[in-house]
Design an enzyme around this catalytic site. Structure first.
Site, PDB file in Angstrom:
ATOM      1  N   ARG A 114       0.829  -1.211   0.000  1.00  0.00           N
ATOM      2  CA  ARG A 114       0.000   0.000   0.000  1.00  0.00           C
ATOM      3  C   ARG A 114       0.858   1.254   0.000  1.00  0.00           C
ATOM      4  O   ARG A 114       0.584   2.208  -0.730  1.00  0.00           O
ATOM      5  CB  ARG A 114      -0.967   0.011   1.182  1.00  0.00           C
ATOM      6  CG  ARG A 114      -2.078  -1.023   1.065  1.00  0.00           C
ATOM      7  CD  ARG A 114      -2.931  -1.056   2.303  1.00  0.00           C
ATOM      8  NE  ARG A 114      -2.078  -1.375   3.450  1.00  0.00           N
ATOM      9  CZ  ARG A 114      -2.441  -1.245   4.725  1.00  0.00           C
ATOM     10  NH1 ARG A 114      -3.619  -0.778   5.038  1.00  0.00           N
ATOM     11  NH2 ARG A 114      -1.620  -1.576   5.685  1.00  0.00           N
TER      12      ARG A 114
ATOM     13  N   ASN B 239      -6.075  -2.708   1.877  1.00  0.00           N
ATOM     14  CA  ASN B 239      -6.072  -4.157   2.023  1.00  0.00           C
ATOM     15  C   ASN B 239      -7.510  -4.656   2.077  1.00  0.00           C
ATOM     16  O   ASN B 239      -8.398  -3.959   2.571  1.00  0.00           O
ATOM     17  CB  ASN B 239      -5.369  -4.570   3.316  1.00  0.00           C
ATOM     18  CG  ASN B 239      -3.864  -4.479   3.239  1.00  0.00           C
ATOM     19  OD1 ASN B 239      -3.281  -4.412   2.166  1.00  0.00           O
ATOM     20  ND2 ASN B 239      -3.212  -4.472   4.384  1.00  0.00           N
TER      21      ASN B 239
END
Length: 98
Positions: free
Chosen positions: A23, A41
């Site tokens: 990320r 996520n």
């Protein structure tokens, strides 16, 4: 009406993409390219999000999501969907959602 040249698409990346700073690197890559959107996520071990910007930068981001990722990640597959032309950007920047 003239085309804005702005595109949006949704993505989901499969493989070892959680717990490997995927990320953070995705957010950094988005900001580096000057595209906007988000990354997060999922409960299924994947990473999902949306990216918006000029078509050529969207294509660079797609390639990055499909083939590069974070240094410790292993990308098995990147799925892109809902690719469409948009009239204006819907996000002010690229962020990580929790």
């Amino acid at each position: 009406m003239a085309s804005s040249g702005l595109w949006a698409l949704d993505y989901e990346v499969y493989g070892d993409v959680q717990g490997v700073f995927f990320r953070k690197y995705t957010e950094d890559q988005g900001k580096k390219l000057g595209v906007v959107g988000w990354v997060k996520n999922t409960p299924y071990g994947t990473v999902t999000g949306q990216v918006q910007g000029p078509k050529e930068k969207i294509e660079i981001m797609k390639n990055w999501l499909r083939n590069v990722g974070s240094p410790m990640s292993r990308i098995d597959q990147a799925v892109f969907s809902n690719e469409r032309e948009i009239s204006t950007l819907e996000f002010p920047n690229f962020t990580t959602k929790y």
